[in-house]
Motif scaffolding. Structure first.
Motif, PDB file in Angstrom:
ATOM      1  N   ILE A  73      32.563 -17.038 -64.167  1.00 29.83           N
ATOM      2  CA  ILE A  73      31.865 -18.487 -63.430  1.00 29.83           C
ATOM      3  C   ILE A  73      32.189 -19.256 -64.875  1.00 29.83           C
ATOM      4  N   PRO A  74      32.361 -20.825 -64.254  1.00 32.77           N
ATOM      5  CA  PRO A  74      32.692 -22.122 -65.188  1.00 32.77           C
ATOM      6  C   PRO A  74      30.674 -22.009 -65.477  1.00 32.77           C
ATOM      7  N   GLU A  75      30.713 -22.936 -66.589  1.00 35.38           N
ATOM      8  CA  GLU A  75      29.885 -23.835 -66.963  1.00 35.38           C
ATOM      9  C   GLU A  75      30.774 -25.074 -67.368  1.00 35.38           C
ATOM     10  N   THR A  76      29.676 -25.605 -65.497  1.00 39.89           N
ATOM     11  CA  THR A  76      30.141 -27.002 -64.773  1.00 39.89           C
ATOM     12  C   THR A  76      29.188 -27.675 -64.297  1.00 39.89           C
ATOM     13  N   GLU A  77      28.990 -28.832 -64.002  1.00 38.62           N
ATOM     14  CA  GLU A  77      28.045 -29.748 -63.674  1.00 38.62           C
ATOM     15  C   GLU A  77      29.286 -30.567 -62.957  1.00 38.62           C
ATOM     16  N   ASP A  78      30.547 -30.351 -62.713  1.00 40.60           N
ATOM     17  CA  ASP A  78      31.734 -30.876 -61.825  1.00 40.60           C
ATOM     18  C   ASP A  78      31.824 -30.268 -60.469  1.00 40.60           C
ATOM     19  N   ILE A  79      30.733 -30.197 -59.267  1.00 41.92           N
ATOM     20  CA  ILE A  79      30.268 -29.189 -58.414  1.00 41.92           C
ATOM     21  C   ILE A  79      30.886 -29.889 -56.942  1.00 41.92           C
ATOM     22  N   ALA A  80      31.256 -28.900 -55.647  1.00 41.04           N
ATOM     23  CA  ALA A  80      31.413 -30.121 -54.544  1.00 41.04           C
ATOM     24  C   ALA A  80      31.313 -28.352 -53.763  1.00 41.04           C
ATOM     25  N   ALA A  81      30.625 -29.316 -52.795  1.00 38.44           N
ATOM     26  CA  ALA A  81      30.122 -29.194 -50.829  1.00 38.44           C
ATOM     27  C   ALA A  81      32.120 -28.301 -50.397  1.00 38.44           C
ATOM     28  N   GLU A  82      32.233 -27.282 -49.934  1.00 42.54           N
ATOM     29  CA  GLU A  82      33.086 -27.439 -49.156  1.00 42.54           C
ATOM     30  C   GLU A  82      33.154 -27.348 -47.838  1.00 42.54           C
ATOM     31  N   LEU A  83      33.167 -27.970 -46.717  1.00 41.96           N
ATOM     32  CA  LEU A  83      32.783 -27.251 -45.317  1.00 41.96           C
ATOM     33  C   LEU A  83      34.200 -28.083 -45.021  1.00 41.96           C
ATOM     34  N   TYR A  84      33.928 -27.120 -43.348  1.00 45.07           N
ATOM     35  CA  TYR A  84      34.989 -27.741 -42.051  1.00 45.07           C
ATOM     36  C   TYR A  84      34.291 -28.004 -41.135  1.00 45.07           C
ATOM     37  N   VAL A  85      35.116 -28.601 -40.616  1.00 46.55           N
ATOM     38  CA  VAL A  85      34.829 -29.644 -38.703  1.00 46.55           C
ATOM     39  C   VAL A  85      35.956 -29.291 -37.825  1.00 46.55           C
ATOM     40  N   SER A  86      35.223 -29.046 -36.668  1.00 40.61           N
ATOM     41  CA  SER A  86      35.854 -28.635 -35.861  1.00 40.61           C
ATOM     42  C   SER A  86      37.646 -30.009 -35.718  1.00 40.61           C
ATOM     43  N   GLU A  87      38.636 -30.273 -34.941  1.00 39.93           N
ATOM     44  CA  GLU A  87      39.721 -31.068 -34.465  1.00 39.93           C
ATOM     45  C   GLU A  87      39.568 -32.335 -34.267  1.00 39.93           C
ATOM     46  N   PHE A  88      37.849 -32.235 -33.013  1.00 40.16           N
ATOM     47  CA  PHE A  88      37.710 -32.885 -31.714  1.00 40.16           C
ATOM     48  C   PHE A  88      37.163 -34.192 -33.009  1.00 40.16           C
ATOM     49  N   PHE A  89      36.164 -33.731 -34.017  1.00 40.91           N
ATOM     50  CA  PHE A  89      35.438 -34.340 -34.589  1.00 40.91           C
ATOM     51  C   PHE A  89      36.411 -35.643 -35.934  1.00 40.91           C
ATOM     52  N   ALA A  90      37.593 -34.425 -36.306  1.00 38.99           N
ATOM     53  CA  ALA A  90      38.205 -34.852 -37.626  1.00 38.99           C
ATOM     54  C   ALA A  90      38.642 -36.519 -37.588  1.00 38.99           C
ATOM     55  N   PRO A  91      39.196 -36.555 -36.289  1.00 30.19           N
ATOM     56  CA  PRO A  91      39.237 -38.777 -36.743  1.00 30.19           C
ATOM     57  C   PRO A  91      38.779 -39.562 -36.722  1.00 30.19           C
ATOM     58  N   LEU A  92      37.254 -38.979 -37.186  1.00 26.88           N
ATOM     59  CA  LEU A  92      35.899 -39.791 -37.377  1.00 26.88           C
ATOM     60  C   LEU A  92      35.892 -39.744 -39.368  1.00 26.88           C
ATOM     61  N   LEU A  93      36.795 -38.966 -39.478  1.00 22.25           N
ATOM     62  CA  LEU A  93      36.028 -38.412 -41.078  1.00 22.25           C
ATOM     63  C   LEU A  93      36.774 -39.181 -42.259  1.00 22.25           C
ATOM     64  N   SER A  94      36.594 -39.779 -42.889  1.00 19.83           N
ATOM     65  CA  SER A  94      36.980 -40.801 -43.704  1.00 19.83           C
ATOM     66  C   SER A  94      36.426 -40.594 -45.273  1.00 19.83           C
ATOM     67  N   VAL A  95      37.758 -41.076 -46.332  1.00 17.61           N
ATOM     68  CA  VAL A  95      37.508 -40.783 -48.127  1.00 17.61           C
ATOM     69  C   VAL A  95      35.968 -41.367 -47.880  1.00 17.61           C
ATOM     70  N   GLY A  96      34.778 -41.121 -48.495  1.00 19.56           N
ATOM     71  CA  GLY A  96      33.719 -41.937 -48.968  1.00 19.56           C
ATOM     72  C   GLY A  96      32.431 -42.214 -47.722  1.00 19.56           C
ATOM     73  N   ARG A  97      32.497 -41.680 -46.759  1.00 20.75           N
ATOM     74  CA  ARG A  97      31.942 -41.596 -45.826  1.00 20.75           C
ATOM     75  C   ARG A  97      30.501 -40.304 -46.215  1.00 20.75           C
ATOM     76  N   LYS A  98      29.304 -40.799 -45.917  1.00 20.10           N
ATOM     77  CA  LYS A  98      28.072 -40.371 -46.541  1.00 20.10           C
ATOM     78  C   LYS A  98      28.133 -39.115 -45.862  1.00 20.10           C
ATOM     79  N   VAL A  99      27.214 -37.867 -46.442  1.00 25.30           N
ATOM     80  CA  VAL A  99      26.748 -36.569 -46.087  1.00 25.30           C
ATOM     81  C   VAL A  99      25.781 -36.175 -46.721  1.00 25.30           C
ATOM     82  N   ARG A 100      24.802 -35.917 -45.561  1.00 24.86           N
ATOM     83  CA  ARG A 100      23.442 -34.677 -45.658  1.00 24.86           C
ATOM     84  C   ARG A 100      24.181 -33.906 -46.296  1.00 24.86           C
ATOM     85  N   VAL A 101      23.802 -32.805 -47.221  1.00 24.56           N
ATOM     86  CA  VAL A 101      24.051 -31.892 -47.516  1.00 24.56           C
ATOM     87  C   VAL A 101      22.672 -30.239 -47.638  1.00 24.56           C
TER      88      VAL A 101
END
Length: 387
Positions: A249-277
């Protein structure tokens, strides 16, 4: 961590849960392939390689000698031929002088013979003395002797010129033959050199492959981190090539959450959108459409949206911490990997454009989709409704 070769375990240097640095030795392996069981294989290959290298050096030295000989023959031809030709030219000039001399002696002989004939006739008539006749005979004999000597000298000189020409021609042919013979040896040496270098490159390649193979017997950490998931621990236990033997398990602070969205909402997604995780194990209260009062959630931002959906009909997005909000102290930092374990479940709410509350209620009641029209101010225009 995968085994690069089929082998058996010789010794482990770490245990489950140990922290390691990149490049640390984790495990030593022993060979199973009979091709690599000889411990002296590397020394033998290097000895054979050195022998071929010496052969290459000897051929190169021989080539250098041959080339020097060709240069020497060229210099010899450049010096000897002109000098010999010069001597021949000088001898020919001398021969011309001798020819003229012989012609003069012949003329003297003819003159002496005519004078003798005249003296004989005068002597017979009693008009010349016996002494004058004897002197005329002596003059003829002397002229004949001089002519004969000059003719012999001319003939000898002519023969010497012929010999010199033949010798020059013979030396030129011999020089050319030697040069061609050396050129042939040079060509043969180049063939031998190419073959020897081919063997040398082969040994170099074999040595490099063996060094790489020996290096693969030592399994090292590719990254710094914690060793976990050790699957093969027994001493002398065999493992196959590409078999996973442990996980780091690497020592890193470069982390990300991998989320999955249905194709119904896919057109609403774009890079830069804010997310609450929200992360599993971290209590949270999330109010849909009201992110400012969310409790226990963390600020994120979409950085990647997959171009193709998965088989399950979902699109994958990657969410990284919102450094802008975290840096402005508007949100807390994401938990560290010491508490937020990689692979933990997470949920997310992608924040769309800001609209009045009553418009959102109206949209939901009527079943209208969220607006996806481009809006720099992130505010949706409220349509004017009749009535």
């Amino acid at each position: 961590i995968q085994a690069q070769i089929s082998s058996k375990i010789k010794k482990w240097y770490v245990q489950e849960g140990d922290y390691v640095k990149q490049g640390d030795l984790l495990l030593e392996l022993e060979e199973l392939d009979i091709v690599y069981l000889d411990d002296e294989q590397m020394n033998k290959l290097k000895a054979q390689r050195d022998a071929v290298a010496n052969k290459v050096q000897a051929i190169e030295n021989l080539l250098s000698t041959y080339k020097s000989q060709v240069i020497s023959l060229g210099q010899l031809r450049a010096n000897v031929v002109p000098n010999a030709q010069l001597k021949i030219d000088q001898s020919e000039n001398k021969l011309i002088g001798l020819k003229q001399k012989v012609e003069g002696l012949n003329q003297n002989k003819i003159t002496a013979e005519l004078n003798l004939d005249r003296r004989v006739k005068l002597f017979e008539k009693g008009l010349a003395s016996e002494r004058e006749l004897e002197l005329a005979k002596l003059a003829v004999a002397s002229a004949v002797a001089d002519y004969n000597q000059g003719s012999v000298e001319f003939s000898v000189s002519e023969q010497q010129i012929g010999i010199s020409r033949y010798d020059l021609q013979e030396k030129s042919i011999d020089n050319q033959f030697k040069s061609q013979d050396i050129q042939a040896k040079i060509a043969q040496s180049y063939d031998k050199l190419a073959e020897a270098k081919k063997d040398l490159y082969k040994f170099d390649n074999d040595i490099a492959n063996l060094e790489n193979r020996i290096d693969q017997r030592s399994v090292r950490a590719l990254v710094s981190g914690q060793v976990t998931g050790v699957r093969t621990t027994g001493s002398a236990q065999t493992i196959k090539k590409d078999e996973i033997i442990a996980t780091i398990i690497p020592e890193t602070e470069d982390i990300a959450a991998e989320l999955y969205v249905s194709e119904f909402f896919a057109p609403l997604l774009s890079v830069g959108r804010k997310v609450r995780v929200q992360f599993s194990g971290y209590p949270a209260i999330q109010f849909a459409g009201w992110p400012s009062i969310a409790v226990g959630t963390f600020a994120g931002e979409i950085t990647v949206v997959d171009a193709v959906k998965l088989k399950q009909g979902l699109f994958r997005i990657l969410v990284k911490p919102d450094d802008e909000r975290i840096g402005a102290s508007k949100d807390a930092k994401w938990p560290s990997l010491a508490t937020l374990r990689p692979g933990s479940k997470s949920w997310g709410w992608v924040i769309l454009d800001e609209v009045p509350v009553w418009y959102e209620l109206w949209r939901v009641i009527n079943g209208f989709p969220p607006s996806i029209m481009e809006n720099k101010n992130k505010v949706t225009e409220v349509p004017k409704l009749k009535g």
